[in-house]
Design a protein around this motif. Structure first.
Motif, PDB file in Angstrom:
ATOM      1  N   GLU A  57       0.836  -1.211   0.000  1.00 36.33           N
ATOM      2  CA  GLU A  57       0.000   0.000   0.000  1.00 36.33           C
ATOM      3  C   GLU A  57       0.866   1.254   0.000  1.00 36.33           C
ATOM      4  N   THR A  58       1.880   1.250   0.842  1.00 35.39           N
ATOM      5  CA  THR A  58       2.770   2.393   0.985  1.00 35.39           C
ATOM      6  C   THR A  58       3.466   2.731  -0.331  1.00 35.39           C
ATOM      7  N   CYS A  59       3.899   1.708  -1.036  1.00 36.06           N
ATOM      8  CA  CYS A  59       4.623   1.910  -2.293  1.00 36.06           C
ATOM      9  C   CYS A  59       3.682   2.057  -3.483  1.00 36.06           C
ATOM     10  N   GLY A  60       2.386   1.915  -3.244  1.00 38.19           N
ATOM     11  CA  GLY A  60       1.415   2.093  -4.312  1.00 38.19           C
ATOM     12  C   GLY A  60       1.284   0.915  -5.258  1.00 38.19           C
ATOM     13  N   SER A  61       1.870  -0.219  -4.899  1.00 35.76           N
ATOM     14  CA  SER A  61       1.816  -1.372  -5.794  1.00 35.76           C
ATOM     15  C   SER A  61       0.725  -2.360  -5.429  1.00 35.76           C
ATOM     16  N   LEU A  62       0.025  -2.109  -4.334  1.00 33.04           N
ATOM     17  CA  LEU A  62      -0.980  -3.052  -3.871  1.00 33.04           C
ATOM     18  C   LEU A  62      -2.143  -2.267  -3.277  1.00 33.04           C
ATOM     19  N   SER A  63      -3.333  -2.668  -3.582  1.00 38.00           N
ATOM     20  CA  SER A  63      -4.485  -1.977  -3.001  1.00 38.00           C
ATOM     21  C   SER A  63      -5.211  -2.833  -1.979  1.00 38.00           C
ATOM     22  N   THR A  64      -4.653  -3.984  -1.642  1.00 35.69           N
ATOM     23  CA  THR A  64      -5.252  -4.859  -0.650  1.00 35.69           C
ATOM     24  C   THR A  64      -5.072  -4.266   0.743  1.00 35.69           C
ATOM     25  N   PRO A  65      -6.149  -4.140   1.517  1.00 35.41           N
ATOM     26  CA  PRO A  65      -6.001  -3.614   2.877  1.00 35.41           C
ATOM     27  C   PRO A  65      -5.115  -4.520   3.734  1.00 35.41           C
ATOM     28  N   ASN A  66      -4.315  -3.902   4.575  1.00 35.75           N
ATOM     29  CA  ASN A  66      -3.391  -4.689   5.406  1.00 35.75           C
ATOM     30  C   ASN A  66      -4.054  -5.203   6.674  1.00 35.75           C
ATOM     31  N   ASP A  95       8.407  14.942   4.619  1.00 33.74           N
ATOM     32  CA  ASP A  95       9.783  14.441   4.502  1.00 33.74           C
ATOM     33  C   ASP A  95       9.961  13.091   5.193  1.00 33.74           C
ATOM     34  N   GLU A  96       9.369  12.941   6.371  1.00 36.83           N
ATOM     35  CA  GLU A  96       9.473  11.677   7.111  1.00 36.83           C
ATOM     36  C   GLU A  96       8.843  10.532   6.325  1.00 36.83           C
ATOM     37  N   TRP A  97       7.637  10.768   5.805  1.00 35.29           N
ATOM     38  CA  TRP A  97       6.933   9.713   5.069  1.00 35.29           C
ATOM     39  C   TRP A  97       7.630   9.415   3.740  1.00 35.29           C
ATOM     40  N   SER A  98       8.135  10.446   3.083  1.00 35.25           N
ATOM     41  CA  SER A  98       8.858  10.242   1.814  1.00 35.25           C
ATOM     42  C   SER A  98      10.104   9.396   2.016  1.00 35.25           C
ATOM     43  N   ALA A  99      10.826   9.631   3.100  1.00 39.58           N
ATOM     44  CA  ALA A  99      12.021   8.826   3.403  1.00 39.58           C
ATOM     45  C   ALA A  99      11.632   7.375   3.638  1.00 39.58           C
ATOM     46  N   PHE A 100      10.541   7.169   4.381  1.00 37.18           N
ATOM     47  CA  PHE A 100      10.083   5.806   4.651  1.00 37.18           C
ATOM     48  C   PHE A 100       9.663   5.102   3.359  1.00 37.18           C
ATOM     49  N   THR A 101       8.854   5.771   2.544  1.00 36.25           N
ATOM     50  CA  THR A 101       8.373   5.125   1.323  1.00 36.25           C
ATOM     51  C   THR A 101       9.506   4.846   0.349  1.00 36.25           C
ATOM     52  N   ALA A 102      10.501   5.731   0.292  1.00 33.63           N
ATOM     53  CA  ALA A 102      11.660   5.482  -0.579  1.00 33.63           C
ATOM     54  C   ALA A 102      12.431   4.263  -0.080  1.00 33.63           C
ATOM     55  N   ALA A 104      11.194   1.816   1.733  1.00 35.83           N
ATOM     56  CA  ALA A 104      10.336   0.646   1.508  1.00 35.83           C
ATOM     57  C   ALA A 104      10.419   0.195   0.061  1.00 35.83           C
ATOM     58  N   ALA A 105      10.405   1.143  -0.872  1.00 32.60           N
ATOM     59  CA  ALA A 105      10.497   0.812  -2.297  1.00 32.60           C
ATOM     60  C   ALA A 105      11.837   0.163  -2.631  1.00 32.60           C
ATOM     61  N   ASP A 106      12.880   0.537  -1.895  1.00 34.03           N
ATOM     62  CA  ASP A 106      14.216  -0.041  -2.094  1.00 34.03           C
ATOM     63  C   ASP A 106      14.388  -1.385  -1.385  1.00 34.03           C
ATOM     64  N   GLY A 107      13.365  -1.835  -0.667  1.00 40.14           N
ATOM     65  CA  GLY A 107      13.435  -3.127   0.020  1.00 40.14           C
ATOM     66  C   GLY A 107      14.101  -3.079   1.377  1.00 40.14           C
ATOM     67  N   GLU A 108      14.285  -1.882   1.933  1.00 38.42           N
ATOM     68  CA  GLU A 108      14.953  -1.754   3.232  1.00 38.42           C
ATOM     69  C   GLU A 108      14.159  -2.370   4.389  1.00 38.42           C
ATOM     70  N   PHE A 109      12.862  -2.561   4.202  1.00 35.95           N
ATOM     71  CA  PHE A 109      12.026  -3.058   5.292  1.00 35.95           C
ATOM     72  C   PHE A 109      11.412  -4.417   4.972  1.00 35.95           C
ATOM     73  N   THR A 110      12.123  -5.179   4.157  1.00 39.36           N
ATOM     74  CA  THR A 110      11.734  -6.556   3.880  1.00 39.36           C
ATOM     75  C   THR A 110      12.521  -7.417   4.849  1.00 39.36           C
ATOM     76  N   PHE A 111      11.814  -8.160   5.675  1.00 36.75           N
ATOM     77  CA  PHE A 111      12.453  -8.933   6.723  1.00 36.75           C
ATOM     78  C   PHE A 111      12.182 -10.421   6.525  1.00 36.75           C
ATOM     79  N   PRO A 112      13.145 -11.152   5.971  1.00 37.29           N
ATOM     80  CA  PRO A 112      12.969 -12.606   5.890  1.00 37.29           C
ATOM     81  C   PRO A 112      12.798 -13.185   7.279  1.00 37.29           C
TER      82      PRO A 112
END
Length: 120
Positions: A57-66, A95-102, A104-112
């Motif tokens: 949702e954050t990255c705009g690639s999914l519209s499924t509610p979390n 600025d805070e949200w833009s940093a987070f979404t950037a 997230a888009a880069d995969g920084e918050f993907t946790f195996p």
């Protein structure tokens, strides 16, 4: 859920010195977020599947509610409200949200799963 003070919190590499940001921490059963400048505002917990949907949702690639939090705009701020604890509302400036979404888009918050277990 693990106590917030004992988690391995991190912010996006795009945030300014890790201040005034969305902080993210993996847990054994999901992911937790809070506002770095206002940790007393509380945390929002996500299961693994809820987190994946939230990032989508954050990255705009999914519209499924979390099913853990809503994301809304209030002026230029982004407001994230917990669906499980109505007292928790986290407000991030542009600025805070833009940093987070950037990040997230880069995969920084993907946790195996194995990384999350190590972060306990």
């Amino acid at each position: 859920m693990t106590a917030a003070h004992s988690l391995a919190w991190r912010t996006s590499t795009r945030s300014s010195n890790g201040e005034k940001c969305v902080e993210v921490a993996p847990t054994s059963d999901g992911v937790v977020i809070r506002h770095s400048k206002h940790p007393e505002a509380g945390t929002i917990a996500f299961s693994r599947s809820e987190w994946e949907a939230f990032i989508g949702e954050t990255c705009g690639s999914l519209s499924t509610p979390n099913r853990a939090a809503t994301i809304n705009q209030s002026g230029t701020d982004t407001v994230v409200r917990s669906l499980n604890n109505s007292a928790v509302e986290l407000r991030f400036d542009e600025d805070e949200w833009s940093a987070f979404t950037a990040g997230a888009a880069d995969g920084e918050f993907t946790f195996p799963t194995e990384r999350a277990s190590a972060g306990r």
